[in-house]
Design an enzyme around this catalytic site. Sequence first.
Site, PDB file in Angstrom:
ATOM      1  N   SER A 270      52.693  38.813  34.755  1.00  0.00           N
ATOM      2  CA  SER A 270      53.498  38.458  35.722  1.00  0.00           C
ATOM      3  C   SER A 270      53.263  36.888  36.130  1.00  0.00           C
ATOM      4  O   SER A 270      52.257  36.364  36.081  1.00  0.00           O
ATOM      5  CB  SER A 270      53.090  39.063  36.933  1.00  0.00           C
ATOM      6  OG  SER A 270      53.799  38.869  38.245  1.00  0.00           O
TER       7      SER A 270
ATOM      8  N   ASP B 153      44.318  43.453  45.772  1.00  0.00           N
ATOM      9  CA  ASP B 153      45.520  42.374  45.689  1.00  0.00           C
ATOM     10  C   ASP B 153      45.709  41.721  44.358  1.00  0.00           C
ATOM     11  O   ASP B 153      45.834  40.626  44.424  1.00  0.00           O
ATOM     12  CB  ASP B 153      44.772  41.276  46.788  1.00  0.00           C
ATOM     13  CG  ASP B 153      44.576  41.910  48.188  1.00  0.00           C
ATOM     14  OD1 ASP B 153      45.150  42.865  48.515  1.00  0.00           O
ATOM     15  OD2 ASP B 153      43.674  41.488  49.022  1.00  0.00           O
ATOM     16  N   GLU B 154      45.691  42.632  43.390  1.00  0.00           N
ATOM     17  CA  GLU B 154      45.898  42.197  41.932  1.00  0.00           C
ATOM     18  C   GLU B 154      47.465  41.921  42.006  1.00  0.00           C
ATOM     19  O   GLU B 154      47.822  41.366  40.867  1.00  0.00           O
ATOM     20  CB  GLU B 154      45.213  43.236  41.010  1.00  0.00           C
ATOM     21  CG  GLU B 154      43.780  43.298  41.288  1.00  0.00           C
ATOM     22  CD  GLU B 154      43.452  44.189  41.931  1.00  0.00           C
ATOM     23  OE1 GLU B 154      44.475  44.880  42.728  1.00  0.00           O
ATOM     24  OE2 GLU B 154      42.216  44.942  41.725  1.00  0.00           O
TER      25      GLU B 154
ATOM     26  N   LYS C 133      49.557  44.753  42.638  1.00  0.00           N
ATOM     27  CA  LYS C 133      49.836  46.104  42.050  1.00  0.00           C
ATOM     28  C   LYS C 133      51.385  46.388  42.769  1.00  0.00           C
ATOM     29  O   LYS C 133      52.157  47.006  42.120  1.00  0.00           O
ATOM     30  CB  LYS C 133      49.050  47.319  42.748  1.00  0.00           C
ATOM     31  CG  LYS C 133      47.424  47.085  42.431  1.00  0.00           C
ATOM     32  CD  LYS C 133      46.816  48.069  42.881  1.00  0.00           C
ATOM     33  CE  LYS C 133      46.314  47.827  44.340  1.00  0.00           C
ATOM     34  NZ  LYS C 133      45.787  46.194  44.655  1.00  0.00           N
TER      35      LYS C 133
ATOM     36  N   THR D 261      44.486  41.857  57.280  1.00  0.00           N
ATOM     37  CA  THR D 261      43.856  41.322  58.279  1.00  0.00           C
ATOM     38  C   THR D 261      44.293  39.798  58.238  1.00  0.00           C
ATOM     39  O   THR D 261      43.548  39.317  59.255  1.00  0.00           O
ATOM     40  CB  THR D 261      42.470  41.424  58.092  1.00  0.00           C
ATOM     41  OG1 THR D 261      42.053  41.166  56.800  1.00  0.00           O
ATOM     42  CG2 THR D 261      42.100  43.123  58.018  1.00  0.00           C
TER      43      THR D 261
ATOM     44  N   ARG E 104      41.117  35.121  51.406  1.00  0.00           N
ATOM     45  CA  ARG E 104      40.568  35.759  50.373  1.00  0.00           C
ATOM     46  C   ARG E 104      39.661  34.664  49.447  1.00  0.00           C
ATOM     47  O   ARG E 104      39.806  33.734  49.479  1.00  0.00           O
ATOM     48  CB  ARG E 104      41.286  36.203  49.197  1.00  0.00           C
ATOM     49  CG  ARG E 104      42.394  37.239  49.959  1.00  0.00           C
ATOM     50  CD  ARG E 104      43.509  37.688  48.816  1.00  0.00           C
ATOM     51  NE  ARG E 104      44.628  38.759  49.378  1.00  0.00           N
ATOM     52  CZ  ARG E 104      45.782  38.724  49.201  1.00  0.00           C
ATOM     53  NH1 ARG E 104      46.156  38.033  48.237  1.00  0.00           N
ATOM     54  NH2 ARG E 104      46.358  39.478  50.005  1.00  0.00           N
TER      55      ARG E 104
ATOM     56  N   GLN F  88      43.554  49.394  46.883  1.00  0.00           N
ATOM     57  CA  GLN F  88      42.509  48.801  46.476  1.00  0.00           C
ATOM     58  C   GLN F  88      42.120  48.401  45.205  1.00  0.00           C
ATOM     59  O   GLN F  88      43.191  48.292  44.460  1.00  0.00           O
ATOM     60  CB  GLN F  88      41.429  49.569  46.975  1.00  0.00           C
ATOM     61  CG  GLN F  88      41.261  49.659  48.529  1.00  0.00           C
ATOM     62  CD  GLN F  88      42.250  50.684  49.215  1.00  0.00           C
ATOM     63  OE1 GLN F  88      42.327  51.601  49.074  1.00  0.00           O
ATOM     64  NE2 GLN F  88      43.136  50.424  50.138  1.00  0.00           N
TER      65      GLN F  88
ATOM     66  N   GLY G 276      47.503  46.699  51.507  1.00  0.00           N
ATOM     67  CA  GLY G 276      48.660  45.774  51.787  1.00  0.00           C
ATOM     68  C   GLY G 276      49.457  45.211  50.442  1.00  0.00           C
ATOM     69  O   GLY G 276      49.000  44.571  49.961  1.00  0.00           O
ATOM     70  N   HIS G 277      50.578  45.858  50.460  1.00  0.00           N
ATOM     71  CA  HIS G 277      51.178  45.628  49.024  1.00  0.00           C
ATOM     72  C   HIS G 277      52.632  44.829  49.296  1.00  0.00           C
ATOM     73  O   HIS G 277      53.312  45.385  50.090  1.00  0.00           O
ATOM     74  CB  HIS G 277      51.475  47.098  48.246  1.00  0.00           C
ATOM     75  CG  HIS G 277      50.356  47.706  47.855  1.00  0.00           C
ATOM     76  ND1 HIS G 277      50.141  48.862  47.118  1.00  0.00           N
ATOM     77  CD2 HIS G 277      49.131  47.559  48.057  1.00  0.00           C
ATOM     78  CE1 HIS G 277      49.120  49.321  46.982  1.00  0.00           C
ATOM     79  NE2 HIS G 277      48.148  48.515  47.546  1.00  0.00           N
TER      80      HIS G 277
HETATM   81  P1  GDP Z   1      48.505  44.208  45.810  1.00  0.00           P
HETATM   82  O1  GDP Z   1      47.673  44.608  47.137  1.00  0.00           O
HETATM   83  O2  GDP Z   1      47.838  44.538  44.841  1.00  0.00           O
HETATM   84  O3  GDP Z   1      49.856  44.704  46.054  1.00  0.00           O
HETATM   85  O4  GDP Z   1      48.653  42.494  45.889  1.00  0.00           O
HETATM   86  P2  GDP Z   1      49.041  41.891  47.369  1.00  0.00           P
HETATM   87  O5  GDP Z   1      50.480  42.054  47.613  1.00  0.00           O
HETATM   88  O6  GDP Z   1      48.334  42.177  48.449  1.00  0.00           O
HETATM   89  O7  GDP Z   1      48.814  40.384  46.888  1.00  0.00           O
HETATM   90  C1  GDP Z   1      49.576  39.796  45.798  1.00  0.00           C
HETATM   91  C2  GDP Z   1      50.420  38.447  46.311  1.00  0.00           C
HETATM   92  O8  GDP Z   1      50.712  37.821  45.192  1.00  0.00           O
HETATM   93  C3  GDP Z   1      51.789  39.173  46.883  1.00  0.00           C
HETATM   94  O9  GDP Z   1      52.124  38.081  47.834  1.00  0.00           O
HETATM   95  C4  GDP Z   1      52.778  38.873  45.964  1.00  0.00           C
HETATM   96  O10 GDP Z   1      54.135  38.740  46.377  1.00  0.00           O
HETATM   97  C5  GDP Z   1      52.051  37.711  45.017  1.00  0.00           C
HETATM   98  N1  GDP Z   1      52.451  37.992  43.529  1.00  0.00           N
HETATM   99  C6  GDP Z   1      52.387  38.958  42.775  1.00  0.00           C
HETATM  100  N2  GDP Z   1      52.433  38.428  41.462  1.00  0.00           N
HETATM  101  C7  GDP Z   1      52.519  37.418  41.452  1.00  0.00           C
HETATM  102  C8  GDP Z   1      52.722  36.470  40.299  1.00  0.00           C
HETATM  103  O11 GDP Z   1      52.730  36.654  39.329  1.00  0.00           O
HETATM  104  N3  GDP Z   1      52.815  35.134  40.762  1.00  0.00           N
HETATM  105  C9  GDP Z   1      52.619  34.629  42.142  1.00  0.00           C
HETATM  106  N4  GDP Z   1      52.790  33.244  42.206  1.00  0.00           N
HETATM  107  N5  GDP Z   1      52.488  35.493  43.020  1.00  0.00           N
HETATM  108  C10 GDP Z   1      52.711  36.910  42.476  1.00  0.00           C
HETATM  109  P1  IMO Z   2      45.220  46.548  48.531  1.00  0.00           P
HETATM  110  O1  IMO Z   2      45.944  47.891  48.055  1.00  0.00           O
HETATM  111  C1  IMO Z   2      41.598  44.103  49.263  1.00  0.00           C
HETATM  112  C2  IMO Z   2      38.221  45.813  51.313  1.00  0.00           C
HETATM  113  C3  IMO Z   2      37.999  45.247  52.782  1.00  0.00           C
HETATM  114  C4  IMO Z   2      36.795  45.526  52.698  1.00  0.00           C
HETATM  115  C5  IMO Z   2      36.414  46.735  51.995  1.00  0.00           C
HETATM  116  C6  IMO Z   2      36.193  48.141  52.869  1.00  0.00           C
HETATM  117  O2  IMO Z   2      45.908  45.721  49.040  1.00  0.00           O
HETATM  118  O3  IMO Z   2      44.700  45.962  47.281  1.00  0.00           O
HETATM  119  P2  IMO Z   2      37.774  49.276  54.447  1.00  0.00           P
HETATM  120  O4  IMO Z   2      38.680  48.905  55.571  1.00  0.00           O
HETATM  121  O5  IMO Z   2      38.713  49.941  53.397  1.00  0.00           O
HETATM  122  O6  IMO Z   2      36.675  50.228  54.871  1.00  0.00           O
HETATM  123  O7  IMO Z   2      37.411  48.009  54.012  1.00  0.00           O
HETATM  124  O8  IMO Z   2      37.462  47.155  51.142  1.00  0.00           O
HETATM  125  N1  IMO Z   2      39.761  46.209  51.215  1.00  0.00           N
HETATM  126  C7  IMO Z   2      40.806  45.514  50.357  1.00  0.00           C
HETATM  127  N2  IMO Z   2      40.425  44.523  49.820  1.00  0.00           N
HETATM  128  N3  IMO Z   2      42.646  44.717  48.929  1.00  0.00           N
HETATM  129  C8  IMO Z   2      42.697  45.993  49.639  1.00  0.00           C
HETATM  130  O9  IMO Z   2      43.736  46.799  49.436  1.00  0.00           O
HETATM  131  C9  IMO Z   2      41.798  46.446  50.332  1.00  0.00           C
HETATM  132  N4  IMO Z   2      41.638  47.567  51.170  1.00  0.00           N
HETATM  133  C10 IMO Z   2      40.253  47.496  51.550  1.00  0.00           C
HETATM  134  O10 IMO Z   2      38.415  43.957  52.867  1.00  0.00           O
HETATM  135  O11 IMO Z   2      35.927  44.572  52.046  1.00  0.00           O
HETATM  136 MG    MG Z   3      46.914  43.921  48.870  1.00  0.00          MG
END
Ligand code: GDP
Ligand code: IMO
Ligand code: MG
Length: 436
Positions: free
Chosen positions: A419, A14-15, A17, A307, A311, A226, A41-42
């Site tokens: 970002s 969830d960085e 990506k 889910t 976080r 991940q 979840g992107h």
């Molecule tokens: P991923 O799994 O690494 O793709 O990240 P997620 O999409 O799960 O979580 C990142 C969240 O932060 C998303 O809701 C994005 O829309 C949001 N986001 C991404 N970059 C930025 C940023 O620079 N600032 C803010 N405020 N939100 C961001």
């Molecule tokens: P993105 O791509 C954050 C975590 C789960 C759990 C562990 C194992 O959005 O960054 P699993 O269902 O993979 O066997 O669960 O990994 N996890 C993530 N946490 N972002 C994800 O994906 C994740 N995918 C799995 O919460 O701790």
């Molecule tokens: Mg994510």
Amino acid sequence: MAKNVVVVGTQWGDEGKGKIVDWLTDHAEGVVRFQGGHNAGHTLVIGKNEYKLNLVPSGIVREGVKCYIGNGVVLDIHHLLSEIETLEAGGIKVRDRLRISPGCPVILGYHVALDRAREAQRAACDKIGTTGKGIGPTYEDKVSRRAVRLYDLYDRERFAAKLRDILEYHNFVLTQHLGADPVDFQTVFDQALADADKIRPMIADVSAELYAVNKSGGSLLFEGAQGTLLDIDHGTYPFVTSSNCVAGQAAAGAGVGPGRLHYVLGITKAYCTRVGAGPFPTELDMETEGAPGNQMSVKGREFGTVTGRKRRCGWLDLAALKRSIIINGVSGLCITKLDVLDGLTELRLCTGYMLDGQRVDLLPMGADEVTHCEPIYETMAGWSGTTYGAQTWDELPPEARAYLHRIEEICEVSIDVVSTGPERDETILRRHPFGA
Ligand code: GDP
Ligand code: IMO
Ligand code: MG
């Protein structure tokens, strides 16, 4: 000349990506997923539209970009179909742009049942906090050589025989060991065949197609899911996912030679988050209103995409980041969500830990050691201005620039992208990954 860039998370996922992959796709002919499954979840925010992608690569929103699901991905076909339907209902063409490797291990009903039953059986302190999507059990089947791979579904007799054997084994475990209900052969069989039929036109030799794209001068973007600290080998084991999430996996999980991975972009949140269980040395209290952890949680909207879980939040951990940089061979960093730290009077950077009376500068291996790590912090001044939406380095308050410079100094790697918001143009470019 073709150039291939790998995007990986350097923390616990969830960085951001997805946002960065989408932003980079104007330089790529194709985007490739190479591990994980629909546990990812992107989120992409483009104007008024928000897209939440689990399996479909984040190149899909940019017209003309091809998308590939490599052999390293575990595939829930039913989920993929629902994702495709949602995207197509929103006017995005998917079917003629998505290619899927026939080598993907298929997630079936018993994997989900096993994942959930195992989590339910674990004592509270041992729960991994998985997404419950069947990811772990499917990778287990792959490694133990009993997985159903996508191509198996197109030979009815062979699939039936294989499924009978597998179910005999897994139903024994489900009923005798886990006290759960058995999974019905016919239900799994019929569903899998119906789903398989629908995705058949998208199946292709992904490895060969990627080779052809490069040969004709096209560049590719590899989209990690991940994060490095959830990697099955290098993460905080056993509180990890079941795939390799590191940059090297792009080669094995898509069928490209490692020499064709030219640049690795490490996506790093300006602070840390973690969903699910496991050690987190810099974790903060998130409940006290106005406290830094609470600001990260609320302003950063830190709720899991898959889910809906809250976080956990904490300070940026550079001892963990340095480990990620080494493992991935990071060429440059992209710091995301800098804007979430706006207004904090003081920031902390974890530069190492005390472990058994000794200072260590790198995250140790495995959950047990990490649990005993006491973070050592360096304190920096926060900034009163805003970074939200900044598009140039010079717009950033001096304290924000100092924070970023300190990260570069300690990690000995350049920050190439910053970002400052979820939208495409809320991005500061210092060195382009495709141009570097
Ligand atoms: P991923 O799994 O690494 O793709 O990240 P997620 O999409 O799960 O979580 C990142 C969240 O932060 C998303 O809701 C994005 O829309 C949001 N986001 C991404 N970059 C930025 C940023 O620079 N600032 C803010 N405020 N939100 C961001
Ligand atoms: P993105 O791509 C954050 C975590 C789960 C759990 C562990 C194992 O959005 O960054 P699993 O269902 O993979 O066997 O669960 O990994 N996890 C993530 N946490 N972002 C994800 O994906 C994740 N995918 C799995 O919460 O701790
Ligand atoms: Mg994510």
